[in-house]
Design a protein around this motif. Structure first.
Motif, PDB file in Angstrom:
ATOM      1  N   ALA A 271      32.430  40.281  32.256  1.00 37.86           N
ATOM      2  CA  ALA A 271      32.584  41.547  32.986  1.00 37.86           C
ATOM      3  C   ALA A 271      33.741  41.488  33.976  1.00 37.86           C
ATOM      4  O   ALA A 271      33.574  41.699  35.178  1.00 37.86           O
ATOM      5  CB  ALA A 271      31.281  41.907  33.694  1.00 37.86           C
ATOM      6  N   ARG A 272      34.937  41.234  33.462  1.00 37.60           N
ATOM      7  CA  ARG A 272      36.094  41.077  34.349  1.00 37.60           C
ATOM      8  C   ARG A 272      36.445  42.366  35.091  1.00 37.60           C
ATOM      9  O   ARG A 272      36.998  42.327  36.188  1.00 37.60           O
ATOM     10  CB  ARG A 272      37.305  40.622  33.540  1.00 37.60           C
ATOM     11  CG  ARG A 272      37.098  39.321  32.789  1.00 37.60           C
ATOM     12  CD  ARG A 272      38.398  38.880  32.166  1.00 37.60           C
ATOM     13  NE  ARG A 272      38.198  37.924  31.082  1.00 37.60           N
ATOM     14  CZ  ARG A 272      38.980  36.877  30.868  1.00 37.60           C
ATOM     15  NH1 ARG A 272      40.006  36.651  31.653  1.00 37.60           N
ATOM     16  NH2 ARG A 272      38.765  36.062  29.865  1.00 37.60           N
ATOM     17  N   GLY A 273      36.125  43.495  34.491  1.00 36.55           N
ATOM     18  CA  GLY A 273      36.476  44.761  35.125  1.00 36.55           C
ATOM     19  C   GLY A 273      35.769  45.008  36.440  1.00 36.55           C
ATOM     20  O   GLY A 273      36.265  45.760  37.289  1.00 36.55           O
ATOM     21  N   CYS A 274      34.607  44.386  36.635  1.00 40.58           N
ATOM     22  CA  CYS A 274      33.842  44.661  37.860  1.00 40.58           C
ATOM     23  C   CYS A 274      34.552  44.128  39.093  1.00 40.58           C
ATOM     24  O   CYS A 274      34.234  44.549  40.215  1.00 40.58           O
ATOM     25  CB  CYS A 274      32.444  44.057  37.759  1.00 40.58           C
ATOM     26  SG  CYS A 274      32.397  42.262  37.844  1.00 40.58           S
ATOM     27  N   TYR A 275      35.529  43.226  38.924  1.00 40.37           N
ATOM     28  CA  TYR A 275      36.185  42.660  40.093  1.00 40.37           C
ATOM     29  C   TYR A 275      37.262  43.578  40.663  1.00 40.37           C
ATOM     30  O   TYR A 275      37.894  43.234  41.665  1.00 40.37           O
ATOM     31  CB  TYR A 275      36.716  41.272  39.753  1.00 40.37           C
ATOM     32  CG  TYR A 275      35.571  40.335  39.478  1.00 40.37           C
ATOM     33  CD1 TYR A 275      34.683  40.008  40.498  1.00 40.37           C
ATOM     34  CD2 TYR A 275      35.316  39.846  38.207  1.00 40.37           C
ATOM     35  CE1 TYR A 275      33.595  39.203  40.261  1.00 40.37           C
ATOM     36  CE2 TYR A 275      34.220  39.038  37.963  1.00 40.37           C
ATOM     37  CZ  TYR A 275      33.366  38.716  38.998  1.00 40.37           C
ATOM     38  OH  TYR A 275      32.267  37.926  38.766  1.00 40.37           O
ATOM     39  N   ALA A 276      37.452  44.742  40.042  1.00 42.35           N
ATOM     40  CA  ALA A 276      38.350  45.743  40.603  1.00 42.35           C
ATOM     41  C   ALA A 276      37.635  47.071  40.827  1.00 42.35           C
ATOM     42  O   ALA A 276      38.265  48.043  41.208  1.00 42.35           O
ATOM     43  CB  ALA A 276      39.556  45.947  39.679  1.00 42.35           C
ATOM     44  N   ALA A 277      36.325  47.122  40.586  1.00 44.14           N
ATOM     45  CA  ALA A 277      35.572  48.374  40.701  1.00 44.14           C
ATOM     46  C   ALA A 277      35.072  48.574  42.126  1.00 44.14           C
ATOM     47  O   ALA A 277      34.658  47.626  42.789  1.00 44.14           O
ATOM     48  CB  ALA A 277      34.391  48.363  39.721  1.00 44.14           C
ATOM     49  N   VAL A 278      35.121  49.814  42.593  1.00 52.00           N
ATOM     50  CA  VAL A 278      34.630  50.213  43.924  1.00 52.00           C
ATOM     51  C   VAL A 278      35.233  49.282  44.982  1.00 52.00           C
ATOM     52  O   VAL A 278      34.542  48.501  45.645  1.00 52.00           O
ATOM     53  CB  VAL A 278      33.091  50.216  43.994  1.00 52.00           C
ATOM     54  CG1 VAL A 278      32.610  50.904  45.270  1.00 52.00           C
ATOM     55  CG2 VAL A 278      32.489  50.920  42.788  1.00 52.00           C
ATOM     56  N   SER A 279      36.540  49.393  45.141  1.00 44.22           N
ATOM     57  CA  SER A 279      37.247  48.500  46.058  1.00 44.22           C
ATOM     58  C   SER A 279      36.772  48.659  47.498  1.00 44.22           C
ATOM     59  O   SER A 279      36.849  47.713  48.291  1.00 44.22           O
ATOM     60  CB  SER A 279      38.753  48.757  45.978  1.00 44.22           C
ATOM     61  OG  SER A 279      39.059  50.095  46.359  1.00 44.22           O
ATOM     62  N   ALA A 280      36.246  49.817  47.862  1.00 46.73           N
ATOM     63  CA  ALA A 280      35.809  50.044  49.236  1.00 46.73           C
ATOM     64  C   ALA A 280      34.709  49.071  49.637  1.00 46.73           C
ATOM     65  O   ALA A 280      34.697  48.552  50.762  1.00 46.73           O
ATOM     66  CB  ALA A 280      35.335  51.486  49.413  1.00 46.73           C
ATOM     67  N   ILE A 281      33.762  48.796  48.733  1.00 45.52           N
ATOM     68  CA  ILE A 281      32.661  47.898  49.085  1.00 45.52           C
ATOM     69  C   ILE A 281      33.164  46.465  49.157  1.00 45.52           C
ATOM     70  O   ILE A 281      32.683  45.654  49.957  1.00 45.52           O
ATOM     71  CB  ILE A 281      31.489  48.049  48.085  1.00 45.52           C
ATOM     72  CG1 ILE A 281      30.168  47.683  48.766  1.00 45.52           C
ATOM     73  CG2 ILE A 281      31.677  47.221  46.840  1.00 45.52           C
ATOM     74  CD1 ILE A 281      29.748  48.666  49.828  1.00 45.52           C
ATOM     75  N   LYS A 282      34.145  46.120  48.352  1.00 44.86           N
ATOM     76  CA  LYS A 282      34.722  44.772  48.407  1.00 44.86           C
ATOM     77  C   LYS A 282      35.491  44.573  49.710  1.00 44.86           C
ATOM     78  O   LYS A 282      35.438  43.498  50.320  1.00 44.86           O
ATOM     79  CB  LYS A 282      35.623  44.548  47.190  1.00 44.86           C
ATOM     80  CG  LYS A 282      34.856  44.563  45.858  1.00 44.86           C
ATOM     81  CD  LYS A 282      35.795  44.565  44.674  1.00 44.86           C
ATOM     82  CE  LYS A 282      35.064  44.355  43.362  1.00 44.86           C
ATOM     83  NZ  LYS A 282      34.056  45.388  43.057  1.00 44.86           N
ATOM     84  N   ARG A 283      36.196  45.606  50.138  1.00 44.16           N
ATOM     85  CA  ARG A 283      36.934  45.520  51.398  1.00 44.16           C
ATOM     86  C   ARG A 283      35.966  45.383  52.576  1.00 44.16           C
ATOM     87  O   ARG A 283      36.170  44.555  53.472  1.00 44.16           O
ATOM     88  CB  ARG A 283      37.817  46.754  51.564  1.00 44.16           C
ATOM     89  CG  ARG A 283      38.645  46.744  52.857  1.00 44.16           C
ATOM     90  CD  ARG A 283      39.661  47.871  52.873  1.00 44.16           C
ATOM     91  NE  ARG A 283      39.052  49.180  52.775  1.00 44.16           N
ATOM     92  CZ  ARG A 283      39.095  49.960  51.694  1.00 44.16           C
ATOM     93  NH1 ARG A 283      39.743  49.566  50.607  1.00 44.16           N
ATOM     94  NH2 ARG A 283      38.513  51.151  51.684  1.00 44.16           N
ATOM     95  N   LEU A 284      34.897  46.184  52.576  1.00 43.78           N
ATOM     96  CA  LEU A 284      33.909  46.086  53.640  1.00 43.78           C
ATOM     97  C   LEU A 284      33.262  44.707  53.668  1.00 43.78           C
ATOM     98  O   LEU A 284      33.005  44.141  54.735  1.00 43.78           O
ATOM     99  CB  LEU A 284      32.831  47.160  53.456  1.00 43.78           C
ATOM    100  CG  LEU A 284      33.092  48.525  54.083  1.00 43.78           C
ATOM    101  CD1 LEU A 284      31.995  49.500  53.677  1.00 43.78           C
ATOM    102  CD2 LEU A 284      33.165  48.417  55.598  1.00 43.78           C
ATOM    103  N   ASN A 285      32.978  44.168  52.497  1.00 43.47           N
ATOM    104  CA  ASN A 285      32.376  42.836  52.435  1.00 43.47           C
ATOM    105  C   ASN A 285      33.279  41.796  53.078  1.00 43.47           C
ATOM    106  O   ASN A 285      32.834  40.982  53.898  1.00 43.47           O
ATOM    107  CB  ASN A 285      32.109  42.452  50.978  1.00 43.47           C
ATOM    108  CG  ASN A 285      31.718  40.990  50.833  1.00 43.47           C
ATOM    109  OD1 ASN A 285      30.603  40.584  51.126  1.00 43.47           O
ATOM    110  ND2 ASN A 285      32.671  40.166  50.379  1.00 43.47           N
ATOM    111  N   ARG A 286      34.568  41.814  52.736  1.00 47.95           N
ATOM    112  CA  ARG A 286      35.471  40.813  53.293  1.00 47.95           C
ATOM    113  C   ARG A 286      35.640  41.010  54.799  1.00 47.95           C
ATOM    114  O   ARG A 286      35.684  40.039  55.562  1.00 47.95           O
ATOM    115  CB  ARG A 286      36.824  40.886  52.582  1.00 47.95           C
ATOM    116  CG  ARG A 286      37.742  39.744  52.899  1.00 47.95           C
ATOM    117  CD  ARG A 286      37.259  38.393  52.340  1.00 47.95           C
ATOM    118  NE  ARG A 286      37.518  38.287  50.918  1.00 47.95           N
ATOM    119  CZ  ARG A 286      36.590  37.905  50.027  1.00 47.95           C
ATOM    120  NH1 ARG A 286      35.361  37.616  50.424  1.00 47.95           N
ATOM    121  NH2 ARG A 286      36.887  37.810  48.757  1.00 47.95           N
ATOM    122  N   GLN A 287      35.723  42.263  55.244  1.00 46.47           N
ATOM    123  CA  GLN A 287      35.826  42.526  56.674  1.00 46.47           C
ATOM    124  C   GLN A 287      34.592  42.003  57.406  1.00 46.47           C
ATOM    125  O   GLN A 287      34.703  41.405  58.492  1.00 46.47           O
ATOM    126  CB  GLN A 287      35.986  44.031  56.919  1.00 46.47           C
ATOM    127  CG  GLN A 287      37.336  44.591  56.499  1.00 46.47           C
ATOM    128  CD  GLN A 287      37.384  46.108  56.582  1.00 46.47           C
ATOM    129  OE1 GLN A 287      36.346  46.773  56.641  1.00 46.47           O
ATOM    130  NE2 GLN A 287      38.583  46.670  56.566  1.00 46.47           N
TER     131      GLN A 287
END
Length: 664
Positions: A271-287
């Motif tokens: 599922a490589r595509g999931c690592y670019a999906a819903v970037s907002a939640i990934k950004r919040l996680n890293r913050q």
């Protein structure tokens, strides 16, 4: 010696399970209800079947059951009598590619402590059957979590060829853990024969023991009466192997002495595509990860100043962050409403971290003598004159500014600062030795035009420490001549010359002035558009290379051009989407800083920011949780954390044959 798949000499250890996504196509409230109902059903089946064992992971879900104390007490009793096995040892079953290494350590810390507190014992078996891939550093993290075996399902046999489905997985540091790739994490609610049929071929042939999970999964349910009866019928049949109800620990104890092939490296990809999906939640996680780590370090730094470490508050914040690292949340494969909940919860995490950070830095600041030359000013604050909209204020011997660095290394960091009530044209910045520090005026944040001065400077900071600067109301000396300049199509300092394409806004030249090398084989920092007809996960996709077009029609403008930094903005468009990219150089710094804001509206397409490097014999090194790995630079989609290093031999720039390039 190979055991015949239908022989009674072959034992299948069948373990009751109910895979429960606390959030996926439902929100956490429905997840809570599902856990409660599934636990009730599983406890009833255990009472009816004294030889059956049920396993369940995710300490957060047990913590939910503290709202149902009688049910949780029954679970604890089942654990005590050996019919219920807590597994996983972590707060949730997280995505383990995107999460910070420290966050995975906290998954274990909070998870195992919760298991011990609520259930009276810690988990022994690592359990991530549904996560979408596993980095090469995971064996060490699992072993340090107190786990001595590991169960997973993804990537499957068609995605990764393993020496066997039971093997010893060796991590990059040498840590080893016995690991089993299961055929599936659930079974039919009516019968288990179909999954057992598949599992006969899935087992490693030399083994006399193999593993199977049974029970309704995804939205819970667990073992059903019909499925258990079906198992007992099959166990009595002479043409089926020995079927034994057991725990995961029981299975691994049975096979631990058997020879197992060794595998070293990553368990990728799924599922490589999931690592670019819903970037907002990934950004919040890293913050949120960085905010909590920063808050913790500053809280420790403030202890000598009498600051009491806020352990309970930070633990609550970590619990909120760790829950939202669940693989279907962080990977971007849940419902929109579920992400709204996640945003609210991560907002609370950031708020807690901000309060702790402020309180800790205030505690330290209270101990710092901020007077100029240790002399009291004749007046700390005084009003000088009224200039129309407000009073002009004099701050005595200037405004002291403490800049903290919670990192474990010294750093040169750009600091943006806005001061209160300063209505003079003068702004001079000095460091703790009285030396002048270049400062550059910025647009203030206020939209009404009132004159709080905002500026940026570069602070040289010690590791795990702070430094005192001072802003004075007096003319600053003329800045020294710097090699920092900006025009709409070029940025330059003493290290780099960046030339921008007037159409795409990308880099048509990236000149390393120290070596006289242009590092690009085509337009870099270019936003390309590729076809993407896959689902949210990108199932089956290895790379996205069908180039449709690029963002064009660039509007280039110089945003800043001063003694500290220079910035050029490129605004471009494709279809109904727009992009704003800022490129920044600092005086005296080799760093190139960029910020991209993308307003995306294209269906069945993906945007990619590309950098065709003029390199041969390329080595690509990726950060993974608490480590790094080298992967082929072949254009395939790869999960990566905060940094990526691309190293190779410089070559004469030319169009890369491995990737379509849109002309500048």
């Amino acid at each position: 010696m190979t055991t015949h798949p239908r022989s009674k000499a072959l034992t299948f250890h069948l373990v009751g399970h109910a895979h429960i996504d606390p959030v996926w196509l439902w929100d956490w409230r429905e997840g809570h209800e599902t856990v409660k109902a599934t636990f009730r059903s599983a406890l009833d089946r255990l009472q009816e079947n004294p030889d059956m064992v049920f396993v369940h992971s995710s300490a957060a879900q047990y913590a939910w059951m503290e709202h149902h104390p009688r049910l949780l007490a029954e679970v604890r009793d089942a654990v005590a009598r050996g019919q219920w096995e807590p597994v996983g040892g972590w707060w949730v079953e997280p995505d383990v590619n995107l999460t910070h290494g420290e966050a995975l350590a906290r998954q274990a810390l909070l998870g195992q402590r919760t298991f011990e507190r609520l259930l009276g014992r810690r988990a022994r078996i690592g359990f991530l059957p549904d996560s979408f891939g596993h980095p090469a550093t995971l064996p060490q993290l699992l072993r340090e979590s107190g786990l001595d075996a590991f169960v997973f399902m993804r990537p499957g046999a068609s995605e990764l060829d393993l020496p066997a489905n039971l093997f010893t997985w060796r991590g990059v540091d040498g840590s080893a853990i016995l690991s089993a790739r299961v055929e599936c994490y659930n079974s039919s609610p009516l019968q288990v024969q179909t999954s057992l049929e598949r599992n006969l071929a899935w087992r490693p042939e030399p083994l006399a023991h193999w593993l199977g999970l049974f029970g309704v999964g995804n939205h819970g349910g667990g073992p059903t009466r019909r499925a258990i009866a079906n198992l007992r019928e099959l166990a009595a049949h002479p043409e089926w192997p020995t079927l034994r109800l057991n725990s995961l620990s029981g299975f691994f104890d049975a096979v631990r002495s058997a020879p197992a092939p060794e595998y070293a490296g990553e368990l990728q990809h799924h599922a490589r595509g999931c690592y670019a999906a819903v970037s907002a939640i990934k950004r919040l996680n890293r913050q949120a990860e960085h905010a909590l780590l920063r808050a913790e370090k500053l809280a420790v730094m403030a202890a000598p100043a009498g600051y009491a470490y806020p352990g309970a508050e930070l633990t609550r914040a970590w619990a909120g962050l760790l829950f939202n690292q669940f693989h279907d949340i962080l990977a971007g494969s849940s419902l929109r409403s579920a992400f709204e909940d996640a945003e609210h919860q991560l907002g609370e995490v950031l708020s807690i971290a901000a309060r702790v950070t402020f309180a800790a830095t205030q505690a330290v600041a209270d101990q710092v003598d901020t007077r100029l030359d240790r002399r009291d000013p004749p007046e700390v604050i005084r009003s000088l004159r009224y200039d129309g909209p407000s009073w002009v204020t004099d701050y005595g011997d200037g405004v002291p500014v403490l800049v903290f660095n919670p990192a474990g290394r010294g750093r040169l960091e750009a600091v943006e600062l806005e001061l209160n009530d300063w209505h003079t044209p003068h702004l001079r910045l000095i460091d703790d030795a009285g030396r002048d520090v270049p400062a550059q005026r910025l647009q203030n944040e206020s939209v009404n035009g009132h004159g709080r001065p905002r500026f940026v400077f570069q602070a040289q900071l010690p590791a795990f420490g702070y430094r005192l600067y001072r802003v004075l109301d007096e003319p600053a000396p003329a800045p020294a001549a710097a090699a920092l300049s900006a025009t709409p199509q070029q940025l330059e300092n003493e290290f780099w010359q960046l030339q921008l394409c007037p159409d795409t806004g990308g880099l048509r030249r990236l000149l390393d002035k120290r070596r006289g090398l242009d590092l690009l084989a085509g337009t870099g920092a270019q936003l390309q558009v590729v076809r993407d007809d896959t689902d949210t996960w990108g199932h089956g996709a290895r790379a996205f290379r069908a180039l449709t077009g690029v963002f064009t029609g660039a509007r280039l403008e110089v945003l800043e051009n001063g003694p500290v930094r220079a910035t050029v903005r490129a605004t471009t468009a494709f279809g109904q989407s727009t992009a704003v990219q800022d490129l920044t150089l600092y005086a005296g710094s080799p760093d190139i800083c960029a910020q991209l804001s993308l307003d995306w509206h294209e269906q069945h397409h993906a945007a990619q920011l590309v950098f065709p490097a003029a390199l041969s014999d390329v080595t690509a090194t990726f950060e993974v949780p608490y480590g790094h790995v080298t992967r082929p630079a072949d254009g395939e989609e790869e999960p990566v954390q905060a940094w990526l290093d691309v190293t190779g031999w410089p070559v004469t720039p030319e169009v890369s044959p491995t990737r379509p390039v849109w002309p500048c």
